[in-house]
Design an enzyme around this catalytic site. Structure first.
Site, short mmCIF file in Angstrom:
data_model
loop_
_atom_site.label_atom_id
_atom_site.label_comp_id
_atom_site.label_asym_id
_atom_site.label_seq_id
_atom_site.Cartn_x
_atom_site.Cartn_y
_atom_site.Cartn_z
N GLY A 20 0.54 -1.37 0.27
CA GLY A 20 0.22 -0.56 0.04
C GLY A 20 1.05 1.53 0.19
N SER A 21 0.13 2.48 0.74
CA SER A 21 0.38 3.93 0.87
C SER A 21 2.32 3.50 1.08
CB SER A 21 0.10 5.25 1.16
OG SER A 21 -0.48 4.57 0.71
N THR A 22 2.83 2.14 1.79
CA THR A 22 4.09 2.79 1.70
C THR A 22 5.03 2.86 1.01
OG1 THR A 22 4.52 0.34 2.99
CG2 THR A 22 4.01 2.13 4.83
N GLY A 23 4.63 1.88 0.09
CA GLY A 23 5.30 2.08 -1.34
C GLY A 23 5.54 2.86 -2.46
N LYS A 24 5.19 4.04 -2.23
CA LYS A 24 5.10 5.26 -2.80
C LYS A 24 6.18 6.06 -1.92
CE LYS A 24 -0.02 6.85 -2.37
NZ LYS A 24 -1.16 7.19 -1.07
#
Lengths: 208, 595
Positions: free
Chosen positions: B290-294
């Site tokens: 999820g957004s940690t991958g941004k």
């Protein structure tokens, strides 16, 4: 081999006539046989040897006894050291320390202030710790099954409803007797499954 | 008559010649195998220690007390000057308090009919066995065994693993991975024994000395491990998550200082263990981050010159791509953000507008350098490599969802390690779990050192680190992760959770990965909660666990409060951005550039 043969050769040489020893008279008794020094020496040596042997044996026996008792003691101490280091490992493990600290009423430290020793400047604000910083300790390796409580209450509700329904039926039929759970209105299976589930620590009766 | 005697003796002579002359070696072998006895001394299994030398697993001596009912019946005790026969009942009442057993239960064992071998109790400590032995009950003996104890219990169960209690063979975890180092080689003694049981003096004797197992020292810090596990466990219970994990990685070295999983298991109590909870989920389970991958998208965009922290981004409420209308977490009017604001507010649309300008081939290269898509050098049993699809598979909607952490998978360790790279000024140190093994003289032989991987330049890392400080800022998504007085850099993640059982998305993964003090971080902390039932957002769910672990570390290391950063970044563009501005990223510009 050749040497043996060479030395043996003279034996085969023609024999000479043996010279006969001249006859002489020996005394009937030998009067003196030395001053006894040799005998004393022998006896002394023998005694010394025996005593030495005895002492050596005693020392050996004593040594082996000491060895035995020391080995036994070593085993006991070894076992004790093992038990103690086991106790240390247990007592100094983080979870044991945390549990003990909490039981003594200790809490986590509050926010701290810092003094820069070089400039004397204070940064941060220190607050005293309060019981709000108490650390709740989780000891169960898995969460308590939540479904069980819900299921229990649902079943309780169902049973209550069933009993109420049975009472109503009984009232309608004009009988004053209180109906037993498990008869007619309440299905027998409902009461049977209630028992094991109503125990709080029962096996997780998951529905999903 | 003479003929008969002659014949008999001839037979004897021939037989003698056959035995001594022709079959001599075979006969000798048969005799030898009858006389020679092999006794085995079991090797003591090595310890597993934490980085400070605290015991995480060790073997201890135990005894299995056995009894012979026939002999026990003859038990006598001295009453005054006379010896009185008290038998099994007397033996039971004497032994029971020492072994902590029930007298009647013990008596039943002591009087079992038809056998001369009864196991009385297993895992008796040497001290207790000495007391039992001192009673002098005939027919009670003990067999020496080993038991494995794990002082940290459930706090480290899935990592350290466990051995089978029956034969001390490894079942899981470090116990399994390092079994060859830990187990050692049993010693053997072969000697010749006479019929009466004594060793034949002067006979051949072959000794192979026992080689005890070696000690393995992990990078784990026991105190930190317990704290992380306890904080995680409390949170998993509170938010009703199915499972969760938390990791602490040292920034400068990549050494893993804590790996917590919950639900867990207590290796001291295998009887009550759910097999599924023996898994080390932080390393073995890959999930869509999820957004940690941004972080990876932004690192690539900064490094490739697509954005600067202040680049304006016009974020509409919906963005049509690949036949779908992508949206953010919540509906909003068109927002005028900076690139910093896009990651601080975790906007999917903003991230897509930035990330679509980078070739998937280039992006996949960044994924790999960040450590995704391959197993870490830890090589933990069952460790997952995750899955980063090849550039040619970046088609359709997945080409866009991968920019914000969906449609690929990574482990908690890989994601935490990716943040370590940014915290360590762009140099990723591959994570390690073992400091080394002890040699025979008790000195540590360090595990081979890992070479760092340059992921982005130092400047990019410093810039990105400052940008993600805004995540815990006033407009960010992680107010729960804030630590008063300190600059906290990190990123929240709220991902759809792919459920293996239902073969589809079911629930969420809420996560937070971060570090503090952001200007000089020593540790990165990653927290992952899968399928929570109360709430879904990473900041609110995982943030408090991060906060507890990180503030403990700050206090322990005595890190002084952070000074103000010299880099002044903003979340909002501050004015209405124009879609025709060539420096502003927008749907209009994407159209102009043919994206």
């Amino acid at each position: 081999m050749s040497q043996t043969i060479a030395t043996a050769r003279p034996l085969r040489a023609p024999r000479r006539v043996p010279s006969v020893a001249p006859l002489r008279v020996i005394p009937t008794r030998i009067g003196t046989s030395g001053n006894g020094a040799f005998g004393t020496l022998c006896i002394a040596l023998l005694t010394l040897g025996l005593v030495g042997l005895l002492l050596l044996n005693t020392a050996l026996a004593e040594g082996s006894l000491t060895l035995g008792s020391l080995q036994k003691e070593s085993r006991v101490l070894d076992a004790r050291a093992g038990a103690l280091s086991e106790q240390i490992a247990q007592a100094s493990s983080s979870n044991a320390l945390a549990a003990r600290a909490t039981s003594l009423g200790m809490v986590r430290a509050g926010q701290r202030g810092y003094i820069d020793l070089a400039s004397g400047k204070v940064s941060g604000t220190a607050y005293p710790a309060t019981t709000l910083q108490k650390v709740p300790i989780v000891v169960a390796p898995m969460p308590a099954p939540r479904v069980v409580t819900r299921l229990t209450s649902a079943l309780d509700g169902a049973t209550e409803a069933a009993v109420a329904a049975a009472r109503a039926v009984a009232r309608l039929a004009g009988t004053a007797a209180t109906p037993k759970v498990g008869e007619s209105a309440a299905p027998p299976s409902a009461t049977e499954t209630l028992d094991p589930i109503s125990k709080p620590a029962g096996s997780p009766a998951t529905t999903r | 008559m003479l003929g008969v005697i002659l014949a008999v003796f001839t037979v004897f002579g021939v037989q003698l010649f056959r035995v001594q002359g022709l079959d001599a070696s075979a006969t000798q072998r048969a005799a030898m195998s009858k006389r020679s006895v092999k006794s085995v001394t079991p090797a003591m299994r090595g310890q597993i220690l934490d980085t400070n030398g605290r015991v995480l697993a060790e073997s201890v001596e135990r005894f299995t007390v056995v009894g012979d009912p026939v002999a026990i019946a003859q038990y006598q005790v001295k009453v005054g000057d006379v010896r009185e026969k008290v038998g099994a009942a007397g033996a039971a009442s004497d032994v029971a308090p020492l072994l902590g057993m029930d007298t009647s239960d013990l008596e039943a064992r002591f009087t079992r009919a038809g056998t001369r071998y009864v196991i009385v109790k297993k895992e008796v400590t040497p001290a207790v066995w000495r007391q039992v032995k001192a009673l002098g009950v005939p027919g009670i003996a003990a067999e020496r065994t080993a038991a494995r104890v794990y002082p940290l219990g459930m706090a480290l169960g899935p990592v350290v693993g466990v051995v089978r209690p029956s034969d001390q063979s490894p079942l899981s975890g470090i116990e399994y991975q390092f079994d060859r180092t830990l187990s050692g080689t049993p010693g053997t003694t072969v000697y010749e024994r006479a019929r009466d049981g004594y060793v034949i003096p002067g006979s051949e004797r072959v000794d192979t000395p026992v080689v005890n197992g070696r000690t393995v020292r992990l990078t784990i810090d026991a105190d930190l491990q317990w704290l992380a596990e306890n904080a995680l466990a409390k949170r998993v219970q509170d938010v009703g998550a199915k499972e969760g994990s938390a990791l602490v990685v040292e920034v400068a070295t990549g050494k893993v200082r804590a790996i917590a999983n919950y639900p867990s298991f207590d290796p001291n109590d295998l009887g009550h263990t759910n097999l599924d909870h023996m898994r080390n989920g932080a390393l073995d389970d890959a999930f869509e981050p999820g957004s940690t991958g941004k972080l990876i998208t932004f690192a690539a965009a900064l490094q490739e010159g697509v954005i600067t922290p202040g680049t304006g981004v016009i974020v509409p409420n919906r963005l049509p791509r690949a036949g779908m209308r992508f949206k953010d977490n919540e509906n909003h009017p068109t927002e005028y953000l900076t690139a910093t604001g896009v990651i601080a507010k975790s906007s999917n649309i903003g991230t897509m507008l930035i990330g679509e300008r980078i070739d998937p081939k280039v992006l996949v290269g960044y994924f790999h350098r960040f450590g995704l898509g391959s197993r870490s050098p830890i090589g933990f049993p069952g460790e997952s490599a995750g899955d980063v699809p090849a550039p040619k598979l970046w088609v359709g909607a997945s080409r866009y969802t991968r920019l914000f952490g969906q449609a690929y998978s990574a482990t908690g360790l890989q994601m935490t390690s990716a943040y370590q790279a940014i915290a360590n000024k762009g140099l990723r140190m591959p994570p390690t779990l073992v400091e080394g093994t002890m040699n025979d003289s008790g000195t540590l032989v360090p595990a081979p050192a890992q070479r760092g991987v340059r992921v982005v330049s130092e400047k990019t890392a410093t810039t990105l680190s400052r940008m993600i400080e805004e995540v815990t800022g006033p407009d960010g998504t992680a107010s729960d992760a804030r630590i008063k007085g300190y600059r906290v850099a990190g990123k929240t993640g709220t991902a759809d959770f792919y459920d293996q059982r239902t073969r589809g998305y079911n629930g969420f993964t809420a996560s937070f990965i971060g570090y503090a003090p952001a200007e000089a971080p020593k540790y990165v902390v990653g927290v992952f909660l899968h399928q929570p039932t109360a709430g879904m957002f990473g900041g609110a769910l995982a943030g408090p666990v991060f906060n507890q672990v990180m503030s403990y570390l700050i206090q322990r290391d005595g890190d002084p409060p952070s000074p103000k950063s010299s880099l002044d970044y903003h979340v909002w563009a501050g004015h209405k951005l124009s879609a025709s501005d060539p420096n502003v990223l927008s749907q209009a510009r994407a159209k102009r550039d043919g994206l």
